[in-house]
Write an enzyme that holds these catalytic residues in place. Structure first.
Site, PDB file in Angstrom:
ATOM      1  N   CYS A  89      26.802   9.616 -63.962  1.00 38.99           N
ATOM      2  CA  CYS A  89      26.953  10.984 -64.451  1.00 38.99           C
ATOM      3  C   CYS A  89      28.396  11.176 -64.887  1.00 38.99           C
ATOM      4  CB  CYS A  89      26.580  11.993 -63.365  1.00 38.99           C
ATOM      5  SG  CYS A  89      26.802  13.718 -63.869  1.00 38.99           S
ATOM      6  N   HIS A 210      16.403  12.191 -70.188  1.00 39.81           N
ATOM      7  CA  HIS A 210      17.245  13.237 -70.743  1.00 39.81           C
ATOM      8  C   HIS A 210      16.953  13.385 -72.241  1.00 39.81           C
ATOM      9  CE1 HIS A 210      19.273  12.301 -67.043  1.00 39.81           C
ATOM     10  NE2 HIS A 210      20.200  13.240 -67.231  1.00 39.81           N
ATOM     11  N   ASP A 236      22.527  21.225 -69.502  1.00 36.07           N
ATOM     12  CA  ASP A 236      23.909  20.959 -69.116  1.00 36.07           C
ATOM     13  C   ASP A 236      24.837  21.985 -69.747  1.00 36.07           C
ATOM     14  OD1 ASP A 236      26.387  19.722 -68.441  1.00 36.07           O
ATOM     15  OD2 ASP A 236      25.419  17.765 -68.464  1.00 36.07           O
ATOM     16  N   GLY A 241      28.732  13.872 -70.107  1.00 37.03           N
ATOM     17  CA  GLY A 241      29.467  12.624 -70.290  1.00 37.03           C
ATOM     18  C   GLY A 241      28.579  11.485 -70.747  1.00 37.03           C
ATOM     19  N   THR A 242      27.436  11.300 -70.078  1.00 35.61           N
ATOM     20  CA  THR A 242      26.515  10.248 -70.509  1.00 35.61           C
ATOM     21  C   THR A 242      25.866  10.621 -71.836  1.00 35.61           C
ATOM     22  OG1 THR A 242      24.819  11.234 -69.093  1.00 35.61           O
ATOM     23  CG2 THR A 242      26.034   9.365 -68.199  1.00 35.61           C
TER      24      THR A 242
END
Length: 335
Positions: A89, A210, A236, A241-242
């Site tokens: 994450c 996701h 989010d 970040g990912t």
């Protein structure tokens, strides 16, 4: 029995990060990929209790610090979220490092740089406390131009799953949060029938969990805007970040972002991650990139949490809401 957890709550570019600094279960001294499996098997109630209501909420993210198994890492991190124990994450890492350094929980062996062991592998973090740059694990484009039929939307879309404006989706403007959640769930279900990626270096990492919806930025200094869906109904608040790593890998794989180029990624609430393609990288037989992500986090409080077995809701709960989109001419009604 009553269990006590000391937590440091923070925000990474708007998204919550709850760092469990005390009370976490002991795990065998093993690589983080194995420790993640031990935790899921024996202690997943801790994740549910700290991430779900009434102590958390539908977009809650968290992490637990453990001693590193690898000699080249300062410490290890287990990511606990509403959606499960993730291998990696980005927003969580930025928040964890900021909170851990600021609160004196860890002391880097090398000033200004922190190597961290995650279930996905080693990641490096530089900077802190005002800003952090995360050097992520290699990211790659698994498959391009996947054609998938999403109920209520029609056919179209790419994989992370990365969705760009196209014939059947004009972009984020005008979309409600409920529509993002509803379409994301349908998209993930539809992709499961035709696309089942497995990481070539770790078969424990796989599947489409996701969705990242991409659009033109609102901020004139940004290169793109996104809404990242995860879990069952979470969006989010950060640019992810990912998600930013996946977006850059997708753009690079399609020849639209070169090595050395930067990519300023904007969230729905206007916060920005400073992405950069550091280098080419091979992931199995696929060509990928080494991405880095720059962002900030702020500690917002200390939290002593109790989990009492006498409480019938001790291990947390979630309210499941079914979202349907009813077509009425050119408009959609939400229920």
């Amino acid at each position: 029995m009553r269990n006590s957890f000391f937590c440091i709550d923070a925000r990474t570019c708007g998204n919550p990060v709850r760092l469990v600094a005390g009370g976490a279960p002991l795990l065998p001294h093993a690589p983080m990929g194995e420790r993640r499996e031990f935790f899921v098997r024996d202690h997943d109630w801790v994740r549910r209790a700290l991430m779900f209501e009434p102590r958390g909420h539908d977009i809650m993210s968290g992490a637990i610090i453990y001693p590193a198994y690898r000699d080249d890492c300062d410490f290890a991190v287990l990511f606990v979220e509403v959606s499960g124990c993730l291998p990696m994450c980005g927003a969580g890492t930025i928040g964890v490092v900021t909170a851990a350094i600021e609160e004196g929980l860890v002391k880097p062996r090398t000033s200004g740089r922190v190597p961290i062991e995650t279930p996905a592998g080693r990641v490096d973090v530089s900077g802190y406390v005002d800003s952090v740059r995360l050097y992520n694990v290699p990211s790659y484009l698994y498959e391009a131009d996947v054609d998938v039929d999403v109920p209520g939307m029609g056919r179209g879309g790419n994989y992370y799953v990365v969705v760009e404006p196209q014939e059947n989706w004009s972009g984020l403007d005008g979309m409600t949060a409920a529509e993002i959640v509803g379409f994301s769930g349908r998209l993930r279900d539809a992709l499961a029938d035709i696309c089942d990626p497995v990481h070539p270096d770790d078969e424990r990492i796989g599947g489409v969990h996701h969705a990242i919806w991409c659009d033109q930025p609102v901020n004139g200094r940004s290169d793109g805007r996104c809404a990242v869906f995860y879990g069952d109904k979470a969006i989010d608040r950060s640019p992810s970040g990912t998600g930013t790593s996946a977006r850059m890998a997708q753009l690079h794989g399609k020849g639209r972002l070169a090595v050395g180029a930067s990519y300023r990624h904007e969230s729905l609430i206007g916060t920005v991650f400073e992405g950069r393609v550091e280098a080419d990288a091979d992931v199995g037989s696929d060509n990928g990139i080494l991405p880095s992500i720059g962002g900030w986090a702020r500690v917002i409080g200390h939290n002593a949490i109790f989990v009492d077995d006498r409480d019938p809701l001790a291990h947390g709960f979630q309210i499941q809401v079914n979202i349907t989109l009813h077509q009425t001419g050119d408009h959609q009604d939400e229920t």
